[in-house]
Design an enzyme around this catalytic site. Structure first.
Site, PDB file in Angstrom:
ATOM      1  N   LYS A 125      28.549  87.804  -8.612  1.00  0.00           N
ATOM      2  CA  LYS A 125      29.683  88.716  -8.759  1.00  0.00           C
ATOM      3  C   LYS A 125      29.501  89.569 -10.011  1.00  0.00           C
ATOM      4  CE  LYS A 125      33.617  88.751 -10.757  1.00  0.00           C
ATOM      5  NZ  LYS A 125      33.689  90.185 -11.067  1.00  0.00           N
TER       6      LYS A 125
ATOM      7  N   GLY B 266      30.048  86.235 -20.118  1.00  0.00           N
ATOM      8  CA  GLY B 266      31.258  87.023 -20.350  1.00  0.00           C
ATOM      9  C   GLY B 266      31.948  86.537 -21.606  1.00  0.00           C
ATOM     10  N   SER B 267      33.228  86.781 -21.673  1.00  0.00           N
ATOM     11  CA  SER B 267      33.964  86.465 -22.906  1.00  0.00           C
ATOM     12  C   SER B 267      34.215  84.956 -23.021  1.00  0.00           C
ATOM     13  CB  SER B 267      35.285  87.214 -22.916  1.00  0.00           C
ATOM     14  OG  SER B 267      36.083  86.767 -21.852  1.00  0.00           O
ATOM     15  N   THR B 268      34.477  84.522 -24.231  1.00  0.00           N
ATOM     16  CA  THR B 268      34.759  83.101 -24.468  1.00  0.00           C
ATOM     17  C   THR B 268      36.052  82.692 -23.759  1.00  0.00           C
ATOM     18  OG1 THR B 268      33.499  83.072 -26.505  1.00  0.00           O
ATOM     19  CG2 THR B 268      35.224  81.409 -26.303  1.00  0.00           C
TER      20      THR B 268
ATOM     21  N   GLY C 182      35.203  82.203 -20.218  1.00  0.00           N
ATOM     22  CA  GLY C 182      34.328  81.030 -20.129  1.00  0.00           C
ATOM     23  C   GLY C 182      35.136  79.737 -20.134  1.00  0.00           C
TER      24      GLY C 182
ATOM     25  N   GLU D 231      27.297  81.724 -21.089  1.00  0.00           N
ATOM     26  CA  GLU D 231      26.807  82.635 -22.141  1.00  0.00           C
ATOM     27  C   GLU D 231      28.000  83.473 -22.569  1.00  0.00           C
ATOM     28  OE1 GLU D 231      23.953  82.632 -23.463  1.00  0.00           O
ATOM     29  OE2 GLU D 231      22.428  82.028 -22.019  1.00  0.00           O
TER      30      GLU D 231
ATOM     31  N   CYS E 123      26.674  91.112 -26.791  1.00  0.00           N
ATOM     32  CA  CYS E 123      27.131  89.792 -27.238  1.00  0.00           C
ATOM     33  C   CYS E 123      26.488  89.423 -28.562  1.00  0.00           C
ATOM     34  CB  CYS E 123      26.781  88.759 -26.175  1.00  0.00           C
ATOM     35  SG  CYS E 123      25.055  88.816 -25.701  1.00  0.00           S
TER      36      CYS E 123
ATOM     37  N   GLU F  81      35.642  89.384 -31.995  1.00  0.00           N
ATOM     38  CA  GLU F  81      34.607  90.230 -31.403  1.00  0.00           C
ATOM     39  C   GLU F  81      35.214  91.606 -31.090  1.00  0.00           C
ATOM     40  OE1 GLU F  81      33.167  88.852 -27.571  1.00  0.00           O
ATOM     41  OE2 GLU F  81      31.124  89.357 -28.164  1.00  0.00           O
TER      42      GLU F  81
HETATM   43  P1  NAD Z   1      34.932  89.027 -19.160  1.00  0.00           P
HETATM   44  O1  NAD Z   1      34.944  87.593 -19.496  1.00  0.00           O
HETATM   45  O2  NAD Z   1      36.221  89.759 -19.161  1.00  0.00           O
HETATM   46  O3  NAD Z   1      34.297  89.273 -17.732  1.00  0.00           O
HETATM   47  C1  NAD Z   1      33.012  88.806 -17.389  1.00  0.00           C
HETATM   48  C2  NAD Z   1      32.932  88.594 -15.889  1.00  0.00           C
HETATM   49  O4  NAD Z   1      33.830  87.544 -15.544  1.00  0.00           O
HETATM   50  C3  NAD Z   1      33.356  89.808 -15.062  1.00  0.00           C
HETATM   51  O5  NAD Z   1      32.524  89.900 -13.915  1.00  0.00           O
HETATM   52  C4  NAD Z   1      34.778  89.459 -14.658  1.00  0.00           C
HETATM   53  O6  NAD Z   1      35.195  90.087 -13.472  1.00  0.00           O
HETATM   54  C5  NAD Z   1      34.685  87.950 -14.481  1.00  0.00           C
HETATM   55  N1  NAD Z   1      35.957  87.224 -14.616  1.00  0.00           N
HETATM   56  C6  NAD Z   1      37.052  87.577 -15.329  1.00  0.00           C
HETATM   57  N2  NAD Z   1      38.012  86.641 -15.191  1.00  0.00           N
HETATM   58  C7  NAD Z   1      37.532  85.667 -14.381  1.00  0.00           C
HETATM   59  C8  NAD Z   1      38.044  84.434 -13.866  1.00  0.00           C
HETATM   60  N3  NAD Z   1      39.266  84.017 -14.157  1.00  0.00           N
HETATM   61  N4  NAD Z   1      37.248  83.704 -13.074  1.00  0.00           N
HETATM   62  C9  NAD Z   1      35.994  84.095 -12.768  1.00  0.00           C
HETATM   63  N5  NAD Z   1      35.456  85.261 -13.211  1.00  0.00           N
HETATM   64  C10 NAD Z   1      36.209  86.042 -14.016  1.00  0.00           C
HETATM   65  O7  NAD Z   1      33.891  89.692 -20.168  1.00  0.00           O
HETATM   66  P2  NAD Z   1      33.513  91.229 -20.288  1.00  0.00           P
HETATM   67  O8  NAD Z   1      34.569  91.886 -21.094  1.00  0.00           O
HETATM   68  O9  NAD Z   1      33.153  91.783 -18.969  1.00  0.00           O
HETATM   69  O10 NAD Z   1      32.137  91.133 -21.104  1.00  0.00           O
HETATM   70  C11 NAD Z   1      32.089  91.125 -22.457  1.00  0.00           C
HETATM   71  C12 NAD Z   1      31.938  89.706 -22.976  1.00  0.00           C
HETATM   72  O11 NAD Z   1      30.735  89.122 -22.472  1.00  0.00           O
HETATM   73  C13 NAD Z   1      31.818  89.677 -24.471  1.00  0.00           C
HETATM   74  O12 NAD Z   1      32.586  88.622 -24.989  1.00  0.00           O
HETATM   75  C14 NAD Z   1      30.345  89.418 -24.687  1.00  0.00           C
HETATM   76  O13 NAD Z   1      30.031  88.848 -25.930  1.00  0.00           O
HETATM   77  C15 NAD Z   1      30.008  88.544 -23.546  1.00  0.00           C
HETATM   78  N6  NAD Z   1      28.554  88.563 -23.265  1.00  0.00           N
HETATM   79  C16 NAD Z   1      27.809  87.454 -23.570  1.00  0.00           C
HETATM   80  C17 NAD Z   1      26.426  87.456 -23.360  1.00  0.00           C
HETATM   81  C18 NAD Z   1      25.578  86.252 -23.695  1.00  0.00           C
HETATM   82  O14 NAD Z   1      24.439  86.189 -23.227  1.00  0.00           O
HETATM   83  N7  NAD Z   1      26.074  85.290 -24.470  1.00  0.00           N
HETATM   84  C19 NAD Z   1      25.819  88.581 -22.831  1.00  0.00           C
HETATM   85  C20 NAD Z   1      26.588  89.686 -22.531  1.00  0.00           C
HETATM   86  C21 NAD Z   1      27.972  89.662 -22.753  1.00  0.00           C
END
Ligand code: NAD
Length: 489
Positions: free
Chosen positions: A177, A230-232, A235, A252, A286, A383
């Site tokens: 996704k 994605g975001s903490t 996560g 991650e 990130c 962040e």
């Molecule tokens: P986000 O957590 O809002 O979204 C990430 C993904 O999760 C999207 O596809 C979103 O649709 C999905 N998502 C959102 N809510 C969900 C839920 N309840 N259940 C399942 N999936 C859900 O993050 P973002 O704003 O898209 O990305 C930025 C974040 O990602 C930052 O915190 C960044 O640091 C982190 N990031 C980490 C790494 C790493 O390797 N550690 C790499 C890139 C980005």
């Protein structure tokens, strides 16, 4: 659905397909606001279909594909990425708004990710040894199963390959996704995979809203493993959702990574590299080194040089090869980033360069330096995910380590010093998944990447990632001709 040039369907069971709801989302280019594409948005029923297709491929053609053939297909997909480089890079630039110079580097890494895991397949092997008496043990490495993978909007092309390559190498099938705003490169990659011969159902792509489609995928009883970037905050929710089904997890997550600069070194390397480390990808990374820690005697000199270079970066048309900083992902995100700069001002930091929202189209924001900051400020702890560096002075090595570690995150750190012993000492004392010494780069195929603390757990890009997509089965065999009769019956 007849998918027109500007329209993208879901990618399920080897083809572009209509979503159950018939819903299409209009995408615009972040850098111009111009219409870009219409993309099908999945719902729960579509995820069910994708998981079914992935299961059928796992139990059918993909499950029967031997490792050598999986390796060949991964190389073929890498070749297809190279052959379609221009199209993929431009699609990514238009969809995400980031500079083409960055996207070309990410595309190159995407190719290498497939090649690395195509070779790493050779390392999938069980072991065997006698237990004692007539018993012999051997282990089998088996694919973990159907994998649900969720990626964010900041590196859609590259993150998709971080996820797909090890899973496919291990023999798993995938339902991925992407973020609903940035699904185009993943959808195109899935088409290329089908063209080079990946069987239907091995790779399925279902863009859609996270809390609906992502959450359904994580909870789905037909999915054995989840890999999330994605975001903490998300996560943490994913961990909760995955707990009922005891899903295997890689997380991650976010970061607030320190870039530690000692006064013993030359600034010629440290300053331009530090500028790159935060403003690459407009700070939407990130591992962006967003906290710049500078030893006190060097502080004012460093801030002046760093701010001068940051203020001179070329911001603008992301398709211009000279551009260094493209657009942010959206004007909404820019509001959030600017809000943090305002918070920094209120907290007492000095805005040395940047810090204003430009007029005109597109979600641009200038490289911004917040100096004379303190590590307890929100701009040092949260962040920002934009082109904003928070520059903090430190007194000595002890103080540098304390400040670097005073964070809930632990993804990456960089240390600049002319003293090699000090560099290695800090590499051990800073709590981060990756530490760079006198070099700014972060992620290489083959080098494990991931977080300490609330930056997540599990590693991607490494050989151990392959193991995370495999189950180990122990087989114990009697080699004795005599029957076993433990109860003496
Ligand atoms: P986000 O957590 O809002 O979204 C990430 C993904 O999760 C999207 O596809 C979103 O649709 C999905 N998502 C959102 N809510 C969900 C839920 N309840 N259940 C399942 N999936 C859900 O993050 P973002 O704003 O898209 O990305 C930025 C974040 O990602 C930052 O915190 C960044 O640091 C982190 N990031 C980490 C790494 C790493 O390797 N550690 C790499 C890139 C980005």
């Amino acid at each position: 659905m007849a998918v027109a040039t500007q329209d993208y369907g879901l990618f399920i069971n080897g083809e572009s397909t209509e979503p159950a709801s018939g819903e299409l989302r209009d995408l615009t280019e972040p850098a111009t606001g111009a219409p870009l594409a219409r993309v099908a948005m999945a719902k729960e029923q579509d995820v069910d279909r994708a998981v079914e297709a992935a299961r059928a491929a796992l139990e059918g053609p993909w499950g029967k594909t031997p490792p050598t053939e999986r390796s060949r297909l991964l190389h073929a997909l890498a070749d297809a990425l190279v052959a379609n480089r221009k199209e993929l890079c431009e699609l990514e630039v238009r969809n995400v708004g980031k500079a083409i110079s960055s996207v070309k580097a990410e595309h190159a890494q995407a190719v290498e990710n497939f090649r690395f895991y195509a070779s790493a397949i050779a390392s999938i092997a069980g072991r065997s040894n006698p237990i004692g008496g007539s018993l012999l043990f051997y282990s089998l490495k088996e694919p973990a199963g159907v994998c649900g993978q969720i990626v964010p909007w900041n590196y859609p092309l590259m993150m998709t390959t971080w996820k797909l390559a090890p899973a496919l190498a291990a023999g798993c099938t995938v339902v991925l996704k992407p973020d609903s705003a940035t699904p185009l490169s993943a959808l195109r990659m899935a088409e290329l995979a089908a063209e080079v011969g990946f069987p239907a159902g091995a790779i399925n792509i279902v863009p859609g809203p996270g809390p609906v489609v992502g959450a359904h995928l994580v909870r789905h009883p037909g999915v054995e493993k989840i890999a999330f970037t994605g975001s903490t905050a998300t996560g943490s929710e994913i961990m909760r959702l995955a707990s009922d089904g005891i899903k295997r997890l890689i997380l991650e997550l976010g970061g607030k990574s320190p870039n530690v600069i000692f006064a013993d070194g030359e600034l010629d390397d440290a300053v331009p590299s530090s500028v790159w480390s935060i403003y690459y990808s407009a700070g939407q990374s990130c591992e962006a080194r967003s906290r710049v820690l500078v030893e006190a005697p060097l502080y004012e000199d460093f801030v002046a040089k760093f701010s001068e270079l940051a203020g001179g970066l070329k911001v603008g048309d992301p398709l211009d090869p000279e551009t260094q900083v493209g657009s942010l992902i959206s004007t909404d995100h820019r509001e959030r980033v600017h809000g943090y700069v305002e918070t920094g001002r209120e907290e007492g930091a000095d805005v040395v360069t940047g810090g204003t929202v430009p007029e005109g189209d597109g979600a641009f924001y200038p490289p911004t330096v917040l100096a004379h900051a303190d590590n307890s400020m929100r701009i040092a702890q949260e962040e920002i995910f934009g082109p904003v560096a928070t520059v903090i002075p430190f007194e000595d090595e002890q103080d540098a380590v304390r400040i670097a570690n005073e964070s809930r995150y632990g993804l990456m750190a960089t240390v600049w010093t002319a003293d090699p012993e000090r560099g290695h000492r800090l590499a051990r004392r800073i709590k981060a998944g990756t530490v760079g010494i006198n070099m700014p780069y972060t992620a290489f195929p083959g080098i494990p990447f991931g977080g300490y603390k609330q930056s997540g757990f599990g590693r991607e890009l490494g050989l151990e990632t392959l193991d995370a997509y495999l189950e180990t089965k122990s087989v114990i065999v009697s080699t004795s001709p005599k029957p076993f009769n433990p109860f003496g019956l």
